[in-house]
Design a protein around this motif. Structure first.
Motif, PDB file in Angstrom:
ATOM      1  N   PRO A 135       0.802  -1.225   0.000  1.00 51.83           N
ATOM      2  CA  PRO A 135       0.000   0.000   0.000  1.00 51.83           C
ATOM      3  C   PRO A 135       0.833   1.272   0.000  1.00 51.83           C
ATOM      4  O   PRO A 135       2.025   1.257   0.324  1.00 51.83           O
ATOM      5  N   HIS A 166       0.927   4.881   2.012  1.00 42.16           N
ATOM      6  CA  HIS A 166       0.499   5.418   3.309  1.00 42.16           C
ATOM      7  C   HIS A 166       0.543   6.935   3.176  1.00 42.16           C
ATOM      8  O   HIS A 166       1.623   7.529   3.146  1.00 42.16           O
ATOM      9  N   LYS A 188      -3.867   0.441  -3.415  1.00 38.01           N
ATOM     10  CA  LYS A 188      -4.162   0.300  -1.987  1.00 38.01           C
ATOM     11  C   LYS A 188      -3.638   1.527  -1.252  1.00 38.01           C
ATOM     12  O   LYS A 188      -2.479   1.913  -1.439  1.00 38.01           O
ATOM     13  N   ILE A 238      -3.476   3.475   2.689  1.00 33.38           N
ATOM     14  CA  ILE A 238      -3.758   3.688   4.105  1.00 33.38           C
ATOM     15  C   ILE A 238      -3.792   5.199   4.312  1.00 33.38           C
ATOM     16  O   ILE A 238      -2.802   5.893   4.044  1.00 33.38           O
ATOM     17  N   ASN A 252     -11.802   0.347  -0.989  1.00 31.34           N
ATOM     18  CA  ASN A 252     -10.501  -0.274  -0.701  1.00 31.34           C
ATOM     19  C   ASN A 252      -9.580   0.675   0.063  1.00 31.34           C
ATOM     20  O   ASN A 252      -8.373   0.455   0.138  1.00 31.34           O
ATOM     21  N   TYR A 295      -8.078   2.041   3.391  1.00 30.69           N
ATOM     22  CA  TYR A 295      -7.850   1.795   4.808  1.00 30.69           C
ATOM     23  C   TYR A 295      -7.514   3.130   5.487  1.00 30.69           C
ATOM     24  O   TYR A 295      -7.175   4.105   4.811  1.00 30.69           O
ATOM     25  N   ARG A 335     -11.578  -1.874   7.895  1.00 31.91           N
ATOM     26  CA  ARG A 335     -10.535  -1.101   7.224  1.00 31.91           C
ATOM     27  C   ARG A 335      -9.862  -0.076   8.127  1.00 31.91           C
ATOM     28  O   ARG A 335      -9.197   0.830   7.646  1.00 31.91           O
ATOM     29  N   ASN A 387      -7.182  -6.517  10.952  1.00 29.82           N
ATOM     30  CA  ASN A 387      -7.142  -5.810   9.667  1.00 29.82           C
ATOM     31  C   ASN A 387      -5.713  -5.696   9.159  1.00 29.82           C
ATOM     32  O   ASN A 387      -5.456  -5.783   7.948  1.00 29.82           O
ATOM     33  N   LYS A 413      -4.647  -8.967   7.646  1.00 25.44           N
ATOM     34  CA  LYS A 413      -5.200  -9.105   6.294  1.00 25.44           C
ATOM     35  C   LYS A 413      -4.424  -8.269   5.290  1.00 25.44           C
ATOM     36  O   LYS A 413      -4.100  -8.743   4.188  1.00 25.44           O
ATOM     37  N   LEU A 414      -4.073  -7.049   5.671  1.00 27.47           N
ATOM     38  CA  LEU A 414      -3.427  -6.130   4.737  1.00 27.47           C
ATOM     39  C   LEU A 414      -1.989  -6.523   4.452  1.00 27.47           C
ATOM     40  O   LEU A 414      -1.510  -6.396   3.320  1.00 27.47           O
TER      41      LEU A 414
END
Length: 271
Positions: free
Chosen positions: A134, A136, A155, A157, A179, A181, A212, A254, A257-258
């Motif tokens: 991801p 960020h 992705k 965050i 999608n 987070y 999320r 979470n 999962k990520l």
């Protein structure tokens, strides 16, 4: 709703999704002390980015099972307000991503439209998608919309869930992008409210987007390390007001999962 978790919150491992280990912290908080602080607070694992990246790597080398490293683009004269204007950013990111197992790119700031460098962002997104990691991003709502406009499948965050954004704007953005987070670092007192109960607007965010959200500390200055236990305590306090299933998701599941990790209390006390 099921009963809140209450005191059993102390049994849950935490994943701290917003840690920095910046150079001013290295002497007063050596790597051994950082892991001790995590242990003292039941923080099994953390997502770490640093200025410079050497801090992240120092922590990761000391406790590779506890640290999820991510790569901040800041280095040299490239910082939070101007990093998108530097010609060497792409080469710097590529070099560090090849050299070390970073599992995210960020945390980086997009402060204004002046930083909306689409050619660079396309390259950064390509690096992230190639590695299935991801971005960020620390920003308001509009830069997030802009990045999704560049690539709707990336992705992200959202650092601090937007920080200065209202709860209603946070809800709207999370609803718009399924999608997306967010880490809730620096939002703890807004979430908890003033009566040791969940703020009603944040309660709606938490329950509707429970799959999320992640907690975080944001140790961007040493004073955050000084009060690390207080930060984790307030996070456990608001998580304790949630049903176990929801609290577990935000506390660590979470993140599992990520990042494809297994987070448990068995990690606490190890490096």
């Amino acid at each position: 709703r099921p009963e809140p978790l209450g005191d059993a919150i102390g049994d849950l491992p935490l994943f701290d999704a917003h840690i920095h280990y910046k150079e001013p912290a290295w002497a007063p908080y050596p790597v051994e002390r950082i892991i001790e602080l995590m242990d003292e607070n039941g923080v099994a694992m953390g997502l770490v980015s640093s200025t410079p990246d050497d801090g992240t790597i120092m922590l990761w080398e000391h406790a590779p099972e506890r640290i999820v490293p991510e790569l901040r683009p800041y280095h040299g004269d490239a910082g939070s307000s101007n990093w998108t204007a530097f010609e060497d950013i792409e080469a710097y990111l590529e070099e560090r991503l090849e050299q070390y197992p970073h599992e995210g790119i960020g945390e980086f700031h997009i402060r204004s439209e002046a930083m909306w460098n689409e050619p660079l962002m396309r390259k950064v997104i390509a690096m992230a998608k190639e590695r299935n990691i991801p971005l960020h991003i620390h920003s308001g709502t509009e830069p997030i919309r802009w990045v999704y406009g560049v690539d709707p499948e990336v992705k992200i965050i959202w650092a601090h869930a937007g920080l200065g954004e209202s709860a209603s704007d946070v809800y709207a953005l999370m609803a718009e992008f399924p999608n997306l987070y967010a880490d809730t670092s620096l939002r703890e007192y807004e979430i908890l409210g003033f009566e040791s109960e969940l703020d009603p607007e944040w309660e709606k965010i938490i329950f509707d987007f429970q799959d999320r959200l992640m907690i975080g500390s944001d140790t961007w200055v040493n004073s955050q390390w000084d009060r690390y236990s207080d930060i984790m305590d307030i996070n456990r306090q608001w998580l304790s007001l949630l049903p176990r299933e929801v609290a577990e998701k935000i506390a660590y599941k979470n993140a599992e999962k990520l990042f494809g990790r297994s987070v448990s209390m068995d990690l606490v006390g190890t490096n």
